[in-house]
Design a protein around this motif. Structure first.
Motif, PDB file in Angstrom:
ATOM      1  N   TRP A  42       0.998  -1.204   0.030  1.00 46.30           N
ATOM      2  CA  TRP A  42       0.109   0.145  -0.026  1.00 46.30           C
ATOM      3  C   TRP A  42       0.850   1.482  -0.198  1.00 46.30           C
ATOM      4  O   TRP A  42       0.507   2.073  -0.805  1.00 46.30           O
ATOM      5  N   THR A  43       2.313   1.409   0.764  1.00 47.44           N
ATOM      6  CA  THR A  43       2.822   2.429   0.712  1.00 47.44           C
ATOM      7  C   THR A  43       3.519   2.293  -0.640  1.00 47.44           C
ATOM      8  O   THR A  43       3.518   3.906  -1.482  1.00 47.44           O
ATOM      9  N   LEU A  44       4.184   1.415  -1.021  1.00 47.03           N
ATOM     10  CA  LEU A  44       4.417   1.420  -2.539  1.00 47.03           C
ATOM     11  C   LEU A  44       3.662   2.274  -3.299  1.00 47.03           C
ATOM     12  O   LEU A  44       3.939   3.409  -4.506  1.00 47.03           O
ATOM     13  N   VAL A  45       2.139   1.907  -3.426  1.00 45.34           N
ATOM     14  CA  VAL A  45       1.727   2.292  -4.497  1.00 45.34           C
ATOM     15  C   VAL A  45      -0.208   2.956  -4.632  1.00 45.34           C
ATOM     16  O   VAL A  45      -0.614   3.215  -5.151  1.00 45.34           O
ATOM     17  N   ARG A  46      -0.162   3.308  -3.717  1.00 44.56           N
ATOM     18  CA  ARG A  46      -0.861   4.618  -2.907  1.00 44.56           C
ATOM     19  C   ARG A  46      -1.160   5.713  -3.792  1.00 44.56           C
ATOM     20  O   ARG A  46      -2.182   5.603  -4.530  1.00 44.56           O
ATOM     21  N   ASN A  47       0.031   6.107  -4.276  1.00 41.57           N
ATOM     22  CA  ASN A  47      -0.263   7.182  -5.081  1.00 41.57           C
ATOM     23  C   ASN A  47      -0.547   6.981  -6.123  1.00 41.57           C
ATOM     24  O   ASN A  47      -1.654   7.573  -7.239  1.00 41.57           O
ATOM     25  N   ALA A  48      -0.020   5.431  -6.846  1.00 44.44           N
ATOM     26  CA  ALA A  48      -0.435   5.450  -8.378  1.00 44.44           C
ATOM     27  C   ALA A  48      -2.258   5.658  -8.101  1.00 44.44           C
ATOM     28  O   ALA A  48      -2.774   5.314  -9.017  1.00 44.44           O
ATOM     29  N   TRP A  49      -2.158   3.905  -6.531  1.00 47.58           N
ATOM     30  CA  TRP A  49      -3.791   4.267  -7.309  1.00 47.58           C
ATOM     31  C   TRP A  49      -4.560   4.811  -7.004  1.00 47.58           C
ATOM     32  O   TRP A  49      -5.499   5.231  -7.952  1.00 47.58           O
ATOM     33  N   ILE A  50      -4.620   6.049  -6.254  1.00 42.42           N
ATOM     34  CA  ILE A  50      -5.522   7.246  -6.051  1.00 42.42           C
ATOM     35  C   ILE A  50      -5.460   7.562  -7.346  1.00 42.42           C
ATOM     36  O   ILE A  50      -6.382   8.752  -8.330  1.00 42.42           O
ATOM     37  N   ARG A  51      -4.723   8.216  -8.061  1.00 40.20           N
ATOM     38  CA  ARG A  51      -4.299   8.607  -9.928  1.00 40.20           C
ATOM     39  C   ARG A  51      -5.226   7.575 -10.584  1.00 40.20           C
ATOM     40  O   ARG A  51      -5.595   8.467 -11.672  1.00 40.20           O
ATOM     41  N   ASP A  52      -5.371   6.526 -10.378  1.00 35.33           N
ATOM     42  CA  ASP A  52      -5.690   5.780 -11.590  1.00 35.33           C
ATOM     43  C   ASP A  52      -6.883   5.845 -11.801  1.00 35.33           C
ATOM     44  O   ASP A  52      -8.104   5.368 -12.454  1.00 35.33           O
ATOM     45  N   VAL A  53      -6.434   5.946  -9.730  1.00 35.15           N
ATOM     46  CA  VAL A  53      -8.712   5.343  -9.510  1.00 35.15           C
ATOM     47  C   VAL A  53      -9.135   7.119 -10.050  1.00 35.15           C
ATOM     48  O   VAL A  53     -10.793   6.555 -10.922  1.00 35.15           O
ATOM     49  N   LEU A  54      -8.950   7.775 -10.004  1.00 34.43           N
ATOM     50  CA  LEU A  54      -9.624   9.369 -10.968  1.00 34.43           C
ATOM     51  C   LEU A  54      -9.406   9.278 -12.190  1.00 34.43           C
ATOM     52  O   LEU A  54      -9.918   9.657 -12.642  1.00 34.43           O
ATOM     53  N   ALA A  55      -8.066   8.891 -12.637  1.00 35.84           N
ATOM     54  CA  ALA A  55      -8.550   9.019 -13.996  1.00 35.84           C
ATOM     55  C   ALA A  55      -9.384   7.710 -14.773  1.00 35.84           C
ATOM     56  O   ALA A  55     -10.400   9.007 -15.499  1.00 35.84           O
TER      57      ALA A  55
END
Length: 167
Positions: free
Chosen positions: A147-160
């Motif tokens: 989660w620590t590694l991919v949190r920001n990428a996950w948020i960007r992907d959700v919003l996209a």
């Protein structure tokens, strides 16, 4: 006790148009969160399980699930569901007694995973059981580091994904 991460996105921080769209079509956000977790977070959790050498029977990996939870803020749960020892792997344990069934699993572990032949697999299992009974299990986190590694990428992907669904 399952090892589960609960992730919520605070939609109040989004722009007005996106908030209105999510309020009108709440399922879009939930689907985007779950789909994104499946494609970004789950592979990273599996990578950490393998890197920690926490794989024996493959139950941690086979039971990684993403579940959407209804509510005012879209929420998902990601983790090893249905694996009673998942939290012990993630968080470690203190010293605890080993029963006969668990000792039998340790004997199989010594034989199958480590290739220790009979009768030495019993000696290896006894040493492992003694370690657990005196010192406990070390932690081998797999959800929190992923989660620590991919949190920001996950948020960007959700919003996209949400923005792609918007008219």
């Amino acid at each position: 006790m399952p090892a589960v991460l609960t992730a919520t996105l605070d939609v109040s921080a989004l722009n007005r148009r996106t908030r209105e769209f999510i309020a009108r079509f709440p399922g879009v956000m939930s689907r985007a969160m779950a789909t994104s977790a499946q494609s970004i977070l789950v592979p990273e959790i599996m990578r950490h399980i393998r890197a920690n050498r926490s794989v024996f029977l493959g139950r941690l990996i086979a039971n990684i699930r993403v579940t959407s939870i209804a509510g005012p803020n879209p929420t998902i749960e990601v983790g090893s569901v249905g694996v009673p020892y998942a939290a012990n792997v993630e968080l470690g344990t203190g010293p605890r007694p080993i029963d006969a069934a668990e000792f039998a699993r340790l004997v199989d572990y010594a034989r199958i995973k480590n290739g220790v032949p009979f009768p030495y697999n019993y000696n290896v299992a006894a040493a492992i059981a003694n370690y657990i009974e005196t010192l406990g299990n070390d932690e081998h986190p797999f959800i929190i580091p992923a989660w620590t590694l991919v949190r920001n990428a996950w948020i960007r992907d959700v919003l996209a994904r949400v923005r792609a669904a918007m008219p």
